[in-house]
Design an enzyme around this catalytic site. Structure first.
Site, PDB file in Angstrom:
ATOM      1  CE1 TYR A  43      -7.453   4.584   5.129  1.00 49.76           C
ATOM      2  CE2 TYR A  43      -7.335   5.083   7.463  1.00 49.76           C
ATOM      3  CZ  TYR A  43      -6.844   5.232   6.180  1.00 49.76           C
ATOM      4  OH  TYR A  43      -5.758   6.042   5.956  1.00 49.76           O
ATOM      5  NE  ARG A  62     -12.239  11.240   5.219  1.00 42.99           N
ATOM      6  CZ  ARG A  62     -11.147  11.647   5.868  1.00 42.99           C
ATOM      7  NH1 ARG A  62     -10.398  12.608   5.345  1.00 42.99           N
ATOM      8  NH2 ARG A  62     -10.804  11.131   7.023  1.00 42.99           N
ATOM      9  NE  ARG A 110      -6.992 -13.740  -4.480  1.00 45.93           N
ATOM     10  CZ  ARG A 110      -6.733 -13.608  -5.782  1.00 45.93           C
ATOM     11  NH1 ARG A 110      -7.199 -14.499  -6.640  1.00 45.93           N
ATOM     12  NH2 ARG A 110      -6.002 -12.600  -6.224  1.00 45.93           N
ATOM     13  CG  HIS A 112      -9.717 -10.450  -9.761  1.00 46.48           C
ATOM     14  ND1 HIS A 112      -9.144 -11.696  -9.574  1.00 46.48           N
ATOM     15  CD2 HIS A 112      -8.701  -9.558  -9.648  1.00 46.48           C
ATOM     16  CE1 HIS A 112      -7.852 -11.563  -9.363  1.00 46.48           C
ATOM     17  NE2 HIS A 112      -7.554 -10.275  -9.406  1.00 46.48           N
ATOM     18  CE  LYS A 157      -8.911   8.254   6.550  1.00 39.86           C
ATOM     19  NZ  LYS A 157      -7.504   8.547   6.340  1.00 39.86           N
ATOM     20  CD  GLU A 189      -2.743  12.821   0.312  1.00 41.60           C
ATOM     21  OE1 GLU A 189      -3.442  13.313   1.209  1.00 41.60           O
ATOM     22  OE2 GLU A 189      -3.094  11.810  -0.345  1.00 41.60           O
ATOM     23  CG  LEU A 213      -8.010  11.732   2.345  1.00 37.68           C
ATOM     24  CD1 LEU A 213      -8.728  10.528   1.730  1.00 37.68           C
ATOM     25  CD2 LEU A 213      -7.498  11.370   3.732  1.00 37.68           C
TER      26      LEU A 213
HETATM   27  N1  PDD Z   1      -4.631   9.467   7.799  1.00 42.12           N
HETATM   28  N2  PDD Z   1      -3.768  12.221   3.619  1.00 42.12           N
HETATM   29  C1  PDD Z   1      -3.561  10.915   3.887  1.00 42.12           C
HETATM   30  C2  PDD Z   1      -2.916  10.062   2.843  1.00 42.12           C
HETATM   31  C3  PDD Z   1      -3.950  10.390   5.131  1.00 42.12           C
HETATM   32  O1  PDD Z   1      -3.763   9.082   5.391  1.00 42.12           O
HETATM   33  C4  PDD Z   1      -4.526  11.247   6.100  1.00 42.12           C
HETATM   34  C5  PDD Z   1      -4.952  10.756   7.458  1.00 42.12           C
HETATM   35  C6  PDD Z   1      -4.716  12.600   5.781  1.00 42.12           C
HETATM   36  C7  PDD Z   1      -5.373  13.572   6.736  1.00 42.12           C
HETATM   37  O2  PDD Z   1      -6.764  13.351   6.807  1.00 42.12           O
HETATM   38  P1  PDD Z   1      -7.608  13.711   8.115  1.00 42.12           P
HETATM   39  O3  PDD Z   1      -7.321  15.123   8.433  1.00 42.12           O
HETATM   40  O4  PDD Z   1      -8.999  13.469   7.699  1.00 42.12           O
HETATM   41  O5  PDD Z   1      -7.126  12.771   9.214  1.00 42.12           O
HETATM   42  C8  PDD Z   1      -4.332  13.048   4.528  1.00 42.12           C
HETATM   43  C9  PDD Z   1      -5.128   8.818   8.982  1.00 42.12           C
HETATM   44  C10 PDD Z   1      -5.079   9.639  10.217  1.00 42.12           C
HETATM   45  C11 PDD Z   1      -4.492   7.449   9.106  1.00 42.12           C
HETATM   46  O6  PDD Z   1      -4.342   6.815   8.068  1.00 42.12           O
HETATM   47  O7  PDD Z   1      -4.186   6.995  10.219  1.00 42.12           O
END
Ligand code: PDD
Length: 298
Positions: A43, A62, A110, A112, A157, A189, A213
């Site tokens: 996402y 990304r 469904r 795997h 992501k 993070e 991330l």
């Molecule tokens: N999340 N680390 C994680 C685990 C995140 O979920 C996010 C952002 C970030 C920051 O990434 P960016 O600067 O690209 O938004 C770091 C989004 C906003 C969300 O899940 O809603």
């Protein structure tokens, strides 16, 4: 509080779903979509200001990298996708908002193993975002440390966010704003944001990789720090050192920079937003202005 506004009662939200724009409330995904069954998808969240997307190219690149990592192909070119996103932002009539985009491997019986010849599911919608705190303002965040129980490919992501959701809820239910993942004693993070510690004028942030991330806000900040001549070290700090920072802040697309007031019950600095955090946030907003000012609205 900043963040995404609760629009659960809004009936006129639009979604772009497999090439068509329709009311979000009418869009349907099958029960055997692999996103739903296996969290088999990725996402993006993109911020738009005054109806214009910020760092859209970086977000879509990304997305492409995340998809590639899980052997998923985008069913549409990045240029076409960018155009469609701009069009939906314009149709939504939202000025300050975010685009939530999700791509899954699609629907099939469904099982795997990857199914053959299945069409990926792609959708995105726009939603208003409450303004982030202005630089140096707001009450500051309170954050708590949690053990990092996530997988080792957090640079993707992925929509598999259960450990993040549990960590965030642990923080919220105890009256805090964010949870910080600690891996082998070091700061990685947060549940939905990157984290930065400032010590003796140097910004520290864990290198992106297995547990971090590559945040787009983080990327913009690195560029800003370089331009302003502020040292930026990609280094994971031990928790005890991080807690003794002069300033701490967290970043995400929707929150921009939020200064941290308290971490594990300890006050950071003098409990106010520090000067470097404030300077970086001001420069970030200038960057936003520069970029969206140069874009012609769709
Ligand atoms: N999340 N680390 C994680 C685990 C995140 O979920 C996010 C952002 C970030 C920051 O990434 P960016 O600067 O690209 O938004 C770091 C989004 C906003 C969300 O899940 O809603």
């Amino acid at each position: 509080m900043h963040g995404v506004l609760d629009m659960s009662t809004a009936s006129d939200e639009l979604v772009w779903f497999d090439g068509s724009v329709m009311p979000l409330s009418q869009a349907r995904i099958g029960l055997e979509d692999r996103g739903f069954n296996f969290a088999d998808g990725v996402y993006e969240v993109v911020r738009f200001y005054r109806g214009r997307a910020f760092t859209l190219r970086e977000h879509l690149e990304r997305l492409e990298r995340s998809a590639h990592e899980i052997f998923l192909h985008l069913p549409i070119s990045l240029e076409h996708l960018a155009d469609e996103i701009r069009k939906l932002i314009s149709l939504s009539h939202i000025e300050e908002g975010m685009v939530y985009l999700q791509l899954t491997r699609g629907q099939s019986k469904r099982q795997h193993p990857f199914p053959e010849a299945v069409k990926p599911t792609l959708f995105f919608f726009c939603r208003p975002v409450a303004p982030a705190w202005a630089p140096g303002e707001g009450e500051g965040c309170s954050i708590i440390s949690v053990e990092d129980e996530r997988w080792h490919r957090c640079y993707i992501k992925s929509i598999a966010l259960l450990p993040n959701v549990l960590a965030k809820n642990k923080a919220i239910s105890a009256g805090h704003d964010e949870a910080v993942f600690i891996h082998e004693g070091k700061v990685m993070e947060c549940s939905a944001s990157n984290i930065f510690c400032i010590r003796d004028g140097v910004i520290y942030s864990s290198p992106v990789g297995p547990k971090v991330l590559p945040g787009i806000t983080r990327l913009v900040l690195m560029r800003i720090a370089e331009r302003l001549g502020i040292s930026f070290r990609e280094e994971a700090l031990p928790l005890e050192e991080a807690l003794a920072s002069d300033e701490v802040f967290i970043t995400s697309t929707t929150r921009e920079l939020s200064w941290v007031r308290q971490w594990d019950g300890q006050t950071i600095g003098d409990g106010k937003c520090g000067p470097i955090t404030r300077q970086l946030h001001e420069a970030y907003l200038e960057e936003v202005e520069d970029e969206i000012g140069s874009v012609v609205a769709a």
